[in-house]
Scaffold this motif. Structure first.
Motif, PDB file in Angstrom:
ATOM      1  N   ASP A  22      -3.139  14.931  18.615  1.00 30.31           N
ATOM      2  CA  ASP A  22      -2.390  14.724  19.844  1.00 30.31           C
ATOM      3  C   ASP A  22      -2.029  13.243  19.979  1.00 30.31           C
ATOM      4  N   ILE A  23      -0.974  12.978  20.747  1.00 29.04           N
ATOM      5  CA  ILE A  23      -0.570  11.608  21.034  1.00 29.04           C
ATOM      6  C   ILE A  23      -0.388  11.466  22.537  1.00 29.04           C
ATOM      7  N   LEU A  24      -0.995  10.411  23.089  1.00 30.04           N
ATOM      8  CA  LEU A  24      -0.873  10.123  24.515  1.00 30.04           C
ATOM      9  C   LEU A  24       0.056   8.937  24.711  1.00 30.04           C
ATOM     10  N   VAL A  25       1.030   9.129  25.601  1.00 33.10           N
ATOM     11  CA  VAL A  25       1.993   8.084  25.938  1.00 33.10           C
ATOM     12  C   VAL A  25       1.785   7.679  27.388  1.00 33.10           C
ATOM     13  N   ALA A  26       1.691   6.371  27.617  1.00 33.73           N
ATOM     14  CA  ALA A  26       1.542   5.860  28.988  1.00 33.73           C
ATOM     15  C   ALA A  26       2.337   4.573  29.129  1.00 33.73           C
ATOM     16  N   ASP A  27       3.109   4.488  30.191  1.00 36.39           N
ATOM     17  CA  ASP A  27       3.892   3.283  30.489  1.00 36.39           C
ATOM     18  C   ASP A  27       4.785   2.863  29.330  1.00 36.39           C
ATOM     19  N   GLY A  28       5.371   3.847  28.666  1.00 35.62           N
ATOM     20  CA  GLY A  28       6.312   3.567  27.593  1.00 35.62           C
ATOM     21  C   GLY A  28       5.694   3.153  26.285  1.00 35.62           C
ATOM     22  N   LYS A  29       4.359   3.191  26.176  1.00 39.20           N
ATOM     23  CA  LYS A  29       3.665   2.781  24.955  1.00 39.20           C
ATOM     24  C   LYS A  29       2.797   3.929  24.426  1.00 39.20           C
ATOM     25  N   ILE A  30       2.447   3.843  23.153  1.00 38.73           N
ATOM     26  CA  ILE A  30       1.467   4.766  22.579  1.00 38.73           C
ATOM     27  C   ILE A  30       0.099   4.330  23.079  1.00 38.73           C
ATOM     28  N   ALA A  31      -0.540   5.185  23.872  1.00 38.78           N
ATOM     29  CA  ALA A  31      -1.850   4.839  24.440  1.00 38.78           C
ATOM     30  C   ALA A  31      -2.995   5.243  23.523  1.00 38.78           C
ATOM     31  N   GLY A  32      -2.755   6.191  22.637  1.00 37.55           N
ATOM     32  CA  GLY A  32      -3.811   6.611  21.718  1.00 37.55           C
ATOM     33  C   GLY A  32      -3.455   7.926  21.058  1.00 37.55           C
ATOM     34  N   SER A  33      -4.245   8.293  20.059  1.00 37.68           N
ATOM     35  CA  SER A  33      -4.043   9.558  19.362  1.00 37.68           C
ATOM     36  C   SER A  33      -5.393  10.088  18.921  1.00 37.68           C
ATOM     37  N   GLY A  34      -5.462  11.400  18.754  1.00 41.43           N
ATOM     38  CA  GLY A  34      -6.707  12.023  18.330  1.00 41.43           C
ATOM     39  C   GLY A  34      -6.643  13.524  18.568  1.00 41.43           C
ATOM     40  N   VAL A  35      -7.752  14.177  18.308  1.00 36.90           N
ATOM     41  CA  VAL A  35      -7.823  15.633  18.465  1.00 36.90           C
ATOM     42  C   VAL A  35      -8.404  15.961  19.838  1.00 36.90           C
ATOM     43  N   GLY A  36      -7.788  16.910  20.516  1.00 39.51           N
ATOM     44  CA  GLY A  36      -8.324  17.377  21.793  1.00 39.51           C
ATOM     45  C   GLY A  36      -8.189  16.397  22.933  1.00 39.51           C
ATOM     46  N   LEU A  37      -7.118  15.583  22.949  1.00 41.82           N
ATOM     47  CA  LEU A  37      -6.927  14.624  24.029  1.00 41.82           C
ATOM     48  C   LEU A  37      -6.559  15.331  25.339  1.00 41.82           C
TER      49      LEU A  37
END
Length: 428
Positions: A22-37
């Motif tokens: 998974d990829i998390l996007v916050a405030d126009g940036k990549i906030a993090g990635s991983g499994v089961g976010l």
């Protein structure tokens, strides 16, 4: 807006890895990635089985604005880019007026900020008016937002002027993008010189018209230390010249357009003016060598050379039609069908040539899915089969030779700076 992209197959061209996460996007940036976010405030985009890549970057397009808005505009061209999965494009300077001054560069930047669906990076002209007579004010253009310099569409025939331009570009740490064509050798030709041109009665353009200038510009780049990028490589000889130059350490990169690794001069039979491009469609041997060059890294970038024209301009005799075809909305399907599914390139290789490699050449902070990077993301459905229908294009241009062709691999979503700008073919 926060966005959580779940269950996709993430293709990381920086590490060369392909993994489900998974990829998390916050405030126009990549906030993090991983499994089961999880994130309580994020819009969730479920994309199981789909490819999640850095936003695609096309370093060679013609948006036609200013001055040629009947063919394309920044508004329509960037929406075509979004439909094609591209989050950033570099636009060539052969507009009216030519983008040979800070004023025109600034106008393009401002228009893109107002009308653009994706990022737009202008390329400035090497010479005033792209006439090949005197060097343009590259320093002023670079300060105003130009990311490279090219007289694309016209070669710089004067070797002394090209050498001085390279010397100046080196001082600016700028890249020269070369349209390699000896106009005397090309001789007003209409297609590749060979058996097909003889059969059709059309004046041919020999492979040497390109290769002579590729060789010259490589030697000038070696002499000056300038970074040189060879646009739209079309011949086997050009690939060999770039490969040999790289082995010597010359600072040269190269691009190939989808039509040059998919079509041969046989496509001109029938006189479809959508097949009239410059450089022209070449032979099966040339196509095979371009594919080898892509596979072994000689050719660094896949770029569309998207060149829209009006229907009236193309609906004429072959001799009278302008050169060029559209490519933004068919590129992903052609790359997936002709290169990845065919085993020519790995998935990671193909994505690198459309993301991190052009970004590095142009000096853009794009092409990565690492934490803190700009959330420019492309999502592709590799299982989707679709038929090319230019009536559905967002581009004003309909000049494609791929009409009716069934392709696999379809852009599903385009995200720019964390904002969903295209989903399932609809520009939002």
């Amino acid at each position: 807006m926060n966005l959580l992209i779940k269950g996709g197959i993430v293709v990381d061209p920086v590490s060369g890895t392909v993994s489900e996460k998974d990829i998390l996007v916050a405030d126009g940036k990549i906030a993090g990635s991983g499994v089961g976010l999880h994130h309580p405030d994020a819009q969730v985009l479920d994309v199981p089985g789909k490819l999640v890549t850095p936003g695609l970057v096309d370093m060679h397009v013609h948006l036609r604005e200013p001055g040629l808005e009947a063919k394309e505009t920044i508004y329509t061209g960037t929406r075509a880019a979004a439909r094609g999965g591209f989050t950033a494009v570099a636009c060539m300077p052969n507009t009216r007026p030519v983008a040979d001054s800070a004023a025109v560069i600034i106008s393009i930047v401002n228009r893109a900020a107002a009308d653009g669906a994706v990022r737009v990076y202008p390329v400035g002209a090497i010479t005033n008016g792209s006439l090949g007579q005197e060097m343009a004010e590259m320093g002023d253009m670079k300060q105003s937002g130009a990311v490279a310099f090219s007289d694309d569409g016209m070669p710089v025939m004067d070797s002394g002027l090209m050498r001085r331009s390279m010397q100046y570009a080196k001082m600016l740490n700028a890249v020269i993008i070369s349209h390699c064509e000896d106009k005397k050798l090309a001789g007003g030709g209409l297609m590749h010189e060979g058996d097909v041109s003889t059969m059709l009665g059309l004046k041919g353009i020999p492979a040497a018209a390109e290769e002579v200038m590729v060789a010259r510009d490589i030697l000038l780049a070696e002499d000056t230390g300038c970074r040189l990028h060879i646009a739209h490589v079309s011949t086997a000889g050009s690939v060999r010249l770039v490969r040999e130059a790289k082995s010597r350490g010359v600072r040269v990169t190269a691009e190939a357009a989808p039509h040059h690794f998919t079509l041969t001069d046989q496509a001109v039979i029938g006189y479809d003016t959508s097949t009239k491009v410059n450089p022209p469609l070449r032979t099966a041997e040339d196509v095979a060598e371009i594919r080898r060059g892509l596979a072994d890294g000689t050719i660094d970038v896949i770029a569309t050379d998207h060149a829209p024209h009006t229907a009236e301009e193309k609906d004429v005799e072959y001799e009278l039609a302008p050169f060029g075809m559209v490519g933004l909305e068919t590129a992903v399907g052609l790359v997936w069908t002709e290169l990845v599914a065919a085993g020519v390139l790995t998935l990671a290789q193909a994505i690198a040539k459309m993301t991190i490699n052009p970004a590095k050449i142009l000096g853009l902070p794009l092409g990565s899915l690492g934490a803190g990077a700009a959330a420019d993301i492309t999502i592709i459905d590799p299982a989707a089969a679709w038929t090319v229908d230019p009536a559905q294009f967002a581009s004003k241009g309909r000049n494609t030779p791929f009409t009716g062709r069934v392709l696999h691999g379809l852009p599903y979503a385009t995200i720019v700076s964390g904002r969903l700008v295209m989903r399932e073919g609809i520009v939002l």
